[in-house]
Design a protein around this motif. Sequence first.
Motif, PDB file in Angstrom:
ATOM      1  N   MET A  16       0.836  -1.200   0.000  1.00 37.39           N
ATOM      2  CA  MET A  16       0.000   0.000   0.000  1.00 37.39           C
ATOM      3  C   MET A  16       0.873   1.254   0.000  1.00 37.39           C
ATOM      4  SD  MET A  16      -2.948   1.212  -0.175  1.00 37.39           S
ATOM      5  CE  MET A  16      -4.217   0.117   0.368  1.00 37.39           C
ATOM      6  N   VAL A  17       1.972   1.223   0.732  1.00 36.39           N
ATOM      7  CA  VAL A  17       2.888   2.358   0.776  1.00 36.39           C
ATOM      8  C   VAL A  17       3.486   2.591  -0.610  1.00 36.39           C
ATOM      9  CG1 VAL A  17       5.077   3.186   1.727  1.00 36.39           C
ATOM     10  CG2 VAL A  17       3.391   2.124   3.228  1.00 36.39           C
ATOM     11  N   GLN A  18       3.863   1.517  -1.279  1.00 39.39           N
ATOM     12  CA  GLN A  18       4.414   1.653  -2.630  1.00 39.39           C
ATOM     13  C   GLN A  18       3.377   2.219  -3.587  1.00 39.39           C
ATOM     14  OE1 GLN A  18       5.869  -2.239  -3.584  1.00 39.39           O
ATOM     15  NE2 GLN A  18       7.909  -1.823  -2.747  1.00 39.39           N
ATOM     16  N   LEU A  19       2.145   1.806  -3.460  1.00 39.37           N
ATOM     17  CA  LEU A  19       1.078   2.302  -4.323  1.00 39.37           C
ATOM     18  C   LEU A  19       0.843   3.797  -4.086  1.00 39.37           C
ATOM     19  CD1 LEU A  19      -1.001   1.513  -6.448  1.00 39.37           C
ATOM     20  CD2 LEU A  19      -2.590   1.016  -4.592  1.00 39.37           C
ATOM     21  N   VAL A  20       0.830   4.217  -2.843  1.00 42.03           N
ATOM     22  CA  VAL A  20       0.661   5.634  -2.515  1.00 42.03           C
ATOM     23  C   VAL A  20       1.857   6.430  -3.033  1.00 42.03           C
ATOM     24  CG1 VAL A  20       0.569   7.289  -0.596  1.00 42.03           C
ATOM     25  CG2 VAL A  20      -0.845   5.225  -0.546  1.00 42.03           C
ATOM     26  N   PHE A  21       3.050   5.913  -2.870  1.00 46.01           N
ATOM     27  CA  PHE A  21       4.255   6.583  -3.350  1.00 46.01           C
ATOM     28  C   PHE A  21       4.209   6.743  -4.876  1.00 46.01           C
ATOM     29  CE2 PHE A  21       8.705   6.454  -4.799  1.00 46.01           C
ATOM     30  CZ  PHE A  21       9.166   7.604  -4.163  1.00 46.01           C
ATOM     31  N   PHE A  22       3.813   5.696  -5.578  1.00 41.61           N
ATOM     32  CA  PHE A  22       3.707   5.738  -7.033  1.00 41.61           C
ATOM     33  C   PHE A  22       2.661   6.775  -7.461  1.00 41.61           C
ATOM     34  CE2 PHE A  22       2.022   4.088 -11.104  1.00 41.61           C
ATOM     35  CZ  PHE A  22       3.193   4.184 -11.853  1.00 41.61           C
ATOM     36  N   GLY A  23       1.539   6.818  -6.778  1.00 41.26           N
ATOM     37  CA  GLY A  23       0.503   7.811  -7.071  1.00 41.26           C
ATOM     38  C   GLY A  23       0.992   9.227  -6.839  1.00 41.26           C
ATOM     39  N   ALA A  24       1.745   9.424  -5.767  1.00 35.89           N
ATOM     40  CA  ALA A  24       2.305  10.747  -5.478  1.00 35.89           C
ATOM     41  C   ALA A  24       3.297  11.170  -6.553  1.00 35.89           C
ATOM     42  CB  ALA A  24       2.974  10.739  -4.109  1.00 35.89           C
ATOM     43  N   MET A  25       4.099  10.237  -7.018  1.00 34.10           N
ATOM     44  CA  MET A  25       5.060  10.539  -8.088  1.00 34.10           C
ATOM     45  C   MET A  25       4.341  10.938  -9.375  1.00 34.10           C
ATOM     46  SD  MET A  25       8.065  10.417  -6.875  1.00 34.10           S
ATOM     47  CE  MET A  25       9.057  10.367  -8.333  1.00 34.10           C
ATOM     48  N   LEU A  26       3.270  10.233  -9.710  1.00 39.17           N
ATOM     49  CA  LEU A  26       2.491  10.585 -10.903  1.00 39.17           C
ATOM     50  C   LEU A  26       1.880  11.976 -10.762  1.00 39.17           C
ATOM     51  CD1 LEU A  26       0.655   7.262 -11.826  1.00 39.17           C
ATOM     52  CD2 LEU A  26       2.475   8.404 -13.090  1.00 39.17           C
ATOM     53  N   LEU A  27       1.373  12.294  -9.596  1.00 38.54           N
ATOM     54  CA  LEU A  27       0.790  13.602  -9.345  1.00 38.54           C
ATOM     55  C   LEU A  27       1.834  14.703  -9.504  1.00 38.54           C
ATOM     56  CD1 LEU A  27      -1.654  15.301  -8.409  1.00 38.54           C
ATOM     57  CD2 LEU A  27      -0.814  14.968  -6.078  1.00 38.54           C
ATOM     58  N   ILE A  28       3.006  14.500  -8.935  1.00 38.84           N
ATOM     59  CA  ILE A  28       4.094  15.482  -9.049  1.00 38.84           C
ATOM     60  C   ILE A  28       4.516  15.636 -10.505  1.00 38.84           C
ATOM     61  CG2 ILE A  28       6.526  15.871  -8.485  1.00 38.84           C
ATOM     62  CD1 ILE A  28       5.856  14.665  -5.696  1.00 38.84           C
ATOM     63  N   PHE A  29       4.650  14.536 -11.222  1.00 36.72           N
ATOM     64  CA  PHE A  29       5.008  14.569 -12.635  1.00 36.72           C
ATOM     65  C   PHE A  29       3.986  15.379 -13.421  1.00 36.72           C
ATOM     66  CE2 PHE A  29       5.173  12.602 -16.904  1.00 36.72           C
ATOM     67  CZ  PHE A  29       6.522  12.798 -17.175  1.00 36.72           C
ATOM     68  N   TRP A  30       2.719  15.155 -13.148  1.00 44.80           N
ATOM     69  CA  TRP A  30       1.658  15.876 -13.861  1.00 44.80           C
ATOM     70  C   TRP A  30       1.692  17.362 -13.514  1.00 44.80           C
ATOM     71  CZ3 TRP A  30      -2.904  18.290 -12.060  1.00 44.80           C
ATOM     72  CH2 TRP A  30      -3.773  18.685 -13.058  1.00 44.80           C
ATOM     73  N   LEU A  31       1.853  17.702 -12.225  1.00 49.93           N
ATOM     74  CA  LEU A  31       1.832  19.098 -11.800  1.00 49.93           C
ATOM     75  C   LEU A  31       2.990  19.912 -12.360  1.00 49.93           C
ATOM     76  CD1 LEU A  31       0.775  18.885  -8.050  1.00 49.93           C
ATOM     77  CD2 LEU A  31      -0.492  19.957  -9.901  1.00 49.93           C
ATOM     78  N   PHE A  32       4.173  19.320 -12.399  1.00 55.33           N
ATOM     79  CA  PHE A  32       5.353  20.086 -12.777  1.00 55.33           C
ATOM     80  C   PHE A  32       5.776  19.939 -14.230  1.00 55.33           C
ATOM     81  CE2 PHE A  32       5.867  19.773  -8.144  1.00 55.33           C
ATOM     82  CZ  PHE A  32       5.972  21.129  -7.861  1.00 55.33           C
ATOM     83  N   LEU A  33       5.314  18.926 -14.942  1.00 53.69           N
ATOM     84  CA  LEU A  33       5.743  18.735 -16.322  1.00 53.69           C
ATOM     85  C   LEU A  33       4.603  18.789 -17.329  1.00 53.69           C
ATOM     86  CD1 LEU A  33       8.379  15.921 -15.809  1.00 53.69           C
ATOM     87  CD2 LEU A  33       8.781  18.327 -16.185  1.00 53.69           C
ATOM     88  N   ILE A  34       3.604  17.991 -17.159  1.00 50.71           N
ATOM     89  CA  ILE A  34       2.563  17.856 -18.178  1.00 50.71           C
ATOM     90  C   ILE A  34       1.658  19.084 -18.211  1.00 50.71           C
ATOM     91  CG2 ILE A  34       0.565  16.494 -18.884  1.00 50.71           C
ATOM     92  CD1 ILE A  34       2.043  14.043 -17.732  1.00 50.71           C
ATOM     93  N   ARG A  35       1.174  19.521 -17.067  1.00 52.55           N
ATOM     94  CA  ARG A  35       0.236  20.643 -17.022  1.00 52.55           C
ATOM     95  C   ARG A  35       0.841  21.943 -17.561  1.00 52.55           C
ATOM     96  NH1 ARG A  35      -1.109  22.773 -11.667  1.00 52.55           N
ATOM     97  NH2 ARG A  35      -1.910  24.770 -12.251  1.00 52.55           N
TER      98      ARG A  35
END
Length: 106
Positions: A16-35
């Motif tokens: 579960m910790v790995q899943l949350v960490f992966f989700g957080a990384m995707l969110l950061i990637f989206w906020l700082f690069l894609i958007r």
Amino acid sequence: MEFSTLLLQAASGGGMVQLVFFGAMLLIFWLFLIRPQAKRQREQGEFMKNLAKGDDVVTASGIIGKINKIEDKTIVLEVGKVFIPFTRSAISKEMTDAFFNEATKN
């Protein structure tokens, strides 16, 4: 018995910790690069759509000129007394904004 139960709980919690960490990384990637990139592309598209004859622009290669004629995929710039055709994609919003913002400061 208690030790094995603790091991099973720790193993399932780690996933579960790995899943949350992966989700957080995707969110950061989206906020700082894609958007921000999507926003820049949208602004460039609006800029290209609103180009008109007589506008002062800067090309991606740094040539400053005034739009003399707009066709489907080409724009003719007046640079001094010379008329130079460019593709629409050669006109840079970022460079145009930066150049004219700097010119108004001075």
